[in-house]
Write an enzyme that holds these catalytic residues in place. Structure first.
Site, PDB file in Angstrom:
ATOM      1  N   GLY A 146       0.837  -1.206   0.000  1.00 43.49           N
ATOM      2  CA  GLY A 146       0.000   0.000   0.000  1.00 43.49           C
ATOM      3  C   GLY A 146       0.867   1.249   0.000  1.00 43.49           C
ATOM      4  O   GLY A 146       1.969   1.230   0.537  1.00 43.49           O
ATOM      5  N   ARG A 192       0.629  -5.196  -5.272  1.00 42.59           N
ATOM      6  CA  ARG A 192       0.619  -6.174  -4.182  1.00 42.59           C
ATOM      7  C   ARG A 192       1.046  -7.563  -4.663  1.00 42.59           C
ATOM      8  O   ARG A 192       0.737  -8.567  -4.045  1.00 42.59           O
ATOM      9  CB  ARG A 192      -0.758  -6.208  -3.527  1.00 42.59           C
ATOM     10  CG  ARG A 192      -1.096  -4.954  -2.739  1.00 42.59           C
ATOM     11  CD  ARG A 192      -2.021  -5.296  -1.598  1.00 42.59           C
ATOM     12  NE  ARG A 192      -2.556  -4.138  -0.900  1.00 42.59           N
ATOM     13  CZ  ARG A 192      -1.982  -3.606   0.166  1.00 42.59           C
ATOM     14  NH1 ARG A 192      -0.863  -4.087   0.641  1.00 42.59           N
ATOM     15  NH2 ARG A 192      -2.547  -2.560   0.752  1.00 42.59           N
ATOM     16  N   ASP A 210       5.345  -4.504   6.538  1.00 40.17           N
ATOM     17  CA  ASP A 210       5.837  -5.757   7.130  1.00 40.17           C
ATOM     18  C   ASP A 210       5.847  -6.922   6.133  1.00 40.17           C
ATOM     19  O   ASP A 210       6.825  -7.671   6.067  1.00 40.17           O
ATOM     20  CB  ASP A 210       5.054  -6.108   8.399  1.00 40.17           C
ATOM     21  CG  ASP A 210       3.577  -6.300   8.129  1.00 40.17           C
ATOM     22  OD1 ASP A 210       2.940  -5.345   7.653  1.00 40.17           O
ATOM     23  OD2 ASP A 210       3.065  -7.399   8.370  1.00 40.17           O
ATOM     24  N   THR A 265       4.839   2.471   6.527  1.00 37.78           N
ATOM     25  CA  THR A 265       3.405   2.219   6.718  1.00 37.78           C
ATOM     26  C   THR A 265       2.811   3.356   7.542  1.00 37.78           C
ATOM     27  O   THR A 265       3.446   3.836   8.490  1.00 37.78           O
ATOM     28  CB  THR A 265       3.095   0.887   7.438  1.00 37.78           C
ATOM     29  OG1 THR A 265       1.692   0.845   7.717  1.00 37.78           O
ATOM     30  CG2 THR A 265       3.847   0.704   8.737  1.00 37.78           C
ATOM     31  N   ILE A 266       1.599   3.736   7.194  1.00 37.70           N
ATOM     32  CA  ILE A 266       0.935   4.729   8.038  1.00 37.70           C
ATOM     33  C   ILE A 266       0.575   4.096   9.382  1.00 37.70           C
ATOM     34  O   ILE A 266       0.323   4.802  10.345  1.00 37.70           O
ATOM     35  CB  ILE A 266      -0.342   5.307   7.372  1.00 37.70           C
ATOM     36  CG1 ILE A 266      -1.409   4.233   7.167  1.00 37.70           C
ATOM     37  CG2 ILE A 266      -0.011   5.995   6.071  1.00 37.70           C
ATOM     38  CD1 ILE A 266      -2.783   4.810   6.850  1.00 37.70           C
ATOM     39  N   ASP A 267       0.573   2.758   9.448  1.00 37.73           N
ATOM     40  CA  ASP A 267       0.121   2.068  10.665  1.00 37.73           C
ATOM     41  C   ASP A 267       1.125   2.127  11.819  1.00 37.73           C
ATOM     42  O   ASP A 267       0.773   1.816  12.959  1.00 37.73           O
ATOM     43  CB  ASP A 267      -0.180   0.593  10.355  1.00 37.73           C
ATOM     44  CG  ASP A 267      -1.359   0.430   9.415  1.00 37.73           C
ATOM     45  OD1 ASP A 267      -2.106   1.401   9.226  1.00 37.73           O
ATOM     46  OD2 ASP A 267      -1.525  -0.666   8.857  1.00 37.73           O
ATOM     47  N   ASP A 270       3.492   0.193  12.714  1.00 39.71           N
ATOM     48  CA  ASP A 270       3.556  -1.045  13.491  1.00 39.71           C
ATOM     49  C   ASP A 270       4.754  -1.932  13.142  1.00 39.71           C
ATOM     50  O   ASP A 270       4.743  -3.124  13.421  1.00 39.71           O
ATOM     51  CB  ASP A 270       2.238  -1.828  13.327  1.00 39.71           C
ATOM     52  CG  ASP A 270       1.927  -2.163  11.869  1.00 39.71           C
ATOM     53  OD1 ASP A 270       2.740  -1.819  10.987  1.00 39.71           O
ATOM     54  OD2 ASP A 270       0.873  -2.770  11.613  1.00 39.71           O
ATOM     55  N   MET A 309      -7.638   3.584   9.968  1.00 37.68           N
ATOM     56  CA  MET A 309      -6.900   2.383   9.568  1.00 37.68           C
ATOM     57  C   MET A 309      -6.123   1.808  10.753  1.00 37.68           C
ATOM     58  O   MET A 309      -5.853   2.508  11.731  1.00 37.68           O
ATOM     59  CB  MET A 309      -5.992   2.687   8.387  1.00 37.68           C
ATOM     60  CG  MET A 309      -6.773   2.732   7.077  1.00 37.68           C
ATOM     61  SD  MET A 309      -5.698   2.905   5.643  1.00 37.68           S
ATOM     62  CE  MET A 309      -6.859   2.592   4.324  1.00 37.68           C
ATOM     63  N   ARG A 343      -4.895  -2.366  10.855  1.00 37.95           N
ATOM     64  CA  ARG A 343      -5.349  -3.739  10.615  1.00 37.95           C
ATOM     65  C   ARG A 343      -5.255  -4.591  11.881  1.00 37.95           C
ATOM     66  O   ARG A 343      -6.228  -5.204  12.290  1.00 37.95           O
ATOM     67  CB  ARG A 343      -4.478  -4.316   9.499  1.00 37.95           C
ATOM     68  CG  ARG A 343      -4.690  -5.746   9.138  1.00 37.95           C
ATOM     69  CD  ARG A 343      -4.043  -6.040   7.822  1.00 37.95           C
ATOM     70  NE  ARG A 343      -4.834  -5.486   6.754  1.00 37.95           N
ATOM     71  CZ  ARG A 343      -5.881  -6.087   6.188  1.00 37.95           C
ATOM     72  NH1 ARG A 343      -6.253  -7.282   6.603  1.00 37.95           N
ATOM     73  NH2 ARG A 343      -6.553  -5.521   5.227  1.00 37.95           N
ATOM     74  N   HIS A 368      -9.000   5.646   2.811  1.00 37.61           N
ATOM     75  CA  HIS A 368      -7.762   6.012   2.103  1.00 37.61           C
ATOM     76  C   HIS A 368      -7.425   7.495   2.177  1.00 37.61           C
ATOM     77  O   HIS A 368      -6.311   7.876   1.775  1.00 37.61           O
ATOM     78  CB  HIS A 368      -7.833   5.539   0.649  1.00 37.61           C
ATOM     79  CG  HIS A 368      -7.837   4.047   0.545  1.00 37.61           C
ATOM     80  ND1 HIS A 368      -8.990   3.319   0.502  1.00 37.61           N
ATOM     81  CD2 HIS A 368      -6.824   3.150   0.539  1.00 37.61           C
ATOM     82  CE1 HIS A 368      -8.688   2.031   0.455  1.00 37.61           C
ATOM     83  NE2 HIS A 368      -7.381   1.903   0.480  1.00 37.61           N
TER      84      HIS A 368
HETATM   85  O1  F6P Z   1      -1.063  -1.323   5.799  1.00 37.08           O
HETATM   86  C1  F6P Z   1      -1.608  -0.082   5.739  1.00 37.08           C
HETATM   87  C2  F6P Z   1      -3.079  -0.108   5.555  1.00 37.08           C
HETATM   88  O2  F6P Z   1      -3.339   1.225   5.570  1.00 37.08           O
HETATM   89  C3  F6P Z   1      -3.946  -0.887   6.566  1.00 37.08           C
HETATM   90  O3  F6P Z   1      -4.176  -0.214   7.762  1.00 37.08           O
HETATM   91  C4  F6P Z   1      -5.196  -1.134   5.774  1.00 37.08           C
HETATM   92  O4  F6P Z   1      -5.951  -2.220   6.263  1.00 37.08           O
HETATM   93  C5  F6P Z   1      -4.639  -1.409   4.414  1.00 37.08           C
HETATM   94  O5  F6P Z   1      -3.463  -0.641   4.305  1.00 37.08           O
HETATM   95  C6  F6P Z   1      -5.606  -1.121   3.293  1.00 37.08           C
HETATM   96  O6  F6P Z   1      -4.941  -1.137   2.085  1.00 37.08           O
HETATM   97  P1  F6P Z   1      -5.620  -1.308   0.651  1.00 37.08           P
HETATM   98  O7  F6P Z   1      -7.033  -0.840   0.778  1.00 37.08           O
HETATM   99  O8  F6P Z   1      -4.811  -0.466  -0.243  1.00 37.08           O
HETATM  100  O9  F6P Z   1      -5.538  -2.752   0.323  1.00 37.08           O
END
Ligand code: F6P
Length: 339
Positions: free
Chosen positions: A11, A73, A104, A126-128, A130, A170, A172, A269
């Protein structure tokens, strides 16, 4: 002359272009190296889709969201023939070091490629926020700012109508964005995947608050929390659940339990698009420049990371060791302000 390859996979995230710019300018200026951009993540690496990057290519991209290289991806070990086609592209383009900018999953693939013979340097993205081994990932600060702005706006409209608003963000498996965004926006409750929640307690907290005379509540929800009811979700290219929308399941439950009209905003997004904050631009630039240093020093199998405000190299395996959850002490502080 040494050749550095670079790709962005998974992403996207604000700051990717700042990393690319930092890497290209440092490699060209400091080390007289050549930089080859690999298009569309692992897909371009498998298919040999590359182009040389020079100064002009990175002109004006520092503040630009997305990635000039594109991303996908696709994964060589899942959707391709493993190391073979990757090795072909590396050889054909004389790539000595491969800089992989990713989250990750991407870093795990990068580690496997490094073990198979590619000479990899990872850049955590990652914006997450983590990824293990680094204090912060670029993109996180930008996402938190977007969430904070949204909460500020949602608070005033909630107050005008005596409503409860659920803001889904967001995250996950980990709730960094929810916790930071909720703290910064003064949310009344924050639900994150790491910590089981009790919906009756959340409702009781809202009821108590409104009885005290407050006429709005904002609850921040990470997309990955346990849903009240399991539903079949669409899958992404890796077979992971495509998340988003759990707040819609929770809203009627909270409305029933509190008696207050409960509305939902899913930020989705929006949190990943647009220009990075100053903090993310600086962090991303430093990571890109440091990756060029590591490539020049031949320190492969490593990942650039931020530790106590310094940029350092850690083993790539450390970045993949686990997914880093919210510091319990931080969540404990956030809880002080619930209700
Ligand atoms: O890994 C980053 C993230 O923003 C997650 O928090 C989210 O679940 C995922 O990407 C969504 O990505 P996409 O919609 O692009 O598959």
């Amino acid at each position: 002359m040494s050749v550095v390859g670079v790709l962005t996979a998974g992403g996207d995230c604000p700051g990717l272009n700042a990393v690319i710019r930092g890497l290209v300018l440092r490699a060209l200026e400091e080390y007289d190296a050549e930089v080859v951009g690999i298009l569309n993540g692992w897909e371009g690496l498998m298919e040999g889709d590359v182009r040389l990057l020079d100064r002009r290519d990175v002109d004006g991209i520092l503040a630009k969201g997305g990635t000039i290289l594109g991303t996908s991806r696709k994964d060589p070990y899942v959707h391709g023939d493993g190391y073979s086609s990757v090795a072909r592209t590396l050889k054909r383009n004389d790539i000595d070091s491969l800089v992989v900018i990713g989250g990750d999953g991407t870093l795990r693939t990068a580690l496997r490629l490094d073990e198979d013979g590619a000479r990899v340097i990872g850049v955590p993205k990652t914006i997450d926020n983590d990824i293990n081994g680094t204090d912060f990932t670029f993109g996180f600060d930008t996402a938190v700012q977007i969430v904070t702005d949204a909460i500020d706006r949602l608070t005033t409209t909630a107050e005008a109508h005596n409503r409860v608003i659920l803001v889904e963000v967001m995250g996950r498996t980990k709730g960094w964005i929810a916790t930071y965004g909720g703290l910064a926006g003064g949310a009344q409750a924050i639900l994150i995947p790491e910590i089981p929640y009790d919906i009756d307690e959340v409702a009781a907290l809202i009821r108590r608050r409104h009885r005290r005379g407050k006429n709005y509540s904002v609850v921040v929800i990470a997309e990955g929390i346990e849903p009240p009811e399991k539903v079949e979700l669409e899958k992404d290219a890796f077979g992971f659940d495509r998340l988003g929308g759990v707040a819609y399941q929770l809203a009627p439950v909270i409305e029933d339990l509190t008696g207050y009209e409960t509305r939902v905003t899913v930020l989705g997004h929006l949190q990943r698009g647009g220009t990075p904050t100053a903090f993310d631009r600086v962090l991303a630039t430093r990571l890109g420049a440091h990756a060029a240093d590591l490539a020049a020093e031949g320190r492969h199998g490593t990942m650039v990371a931020m530790r106590r405000a310094q940029i350092v190299a850690v083993p790539l395996a450390e970045g993949c060791a686990e997914i880093r959850g919210v510091d319990p002490e931080l969540y404990d502080v956030a809880q002080t302000f619930f209700g």
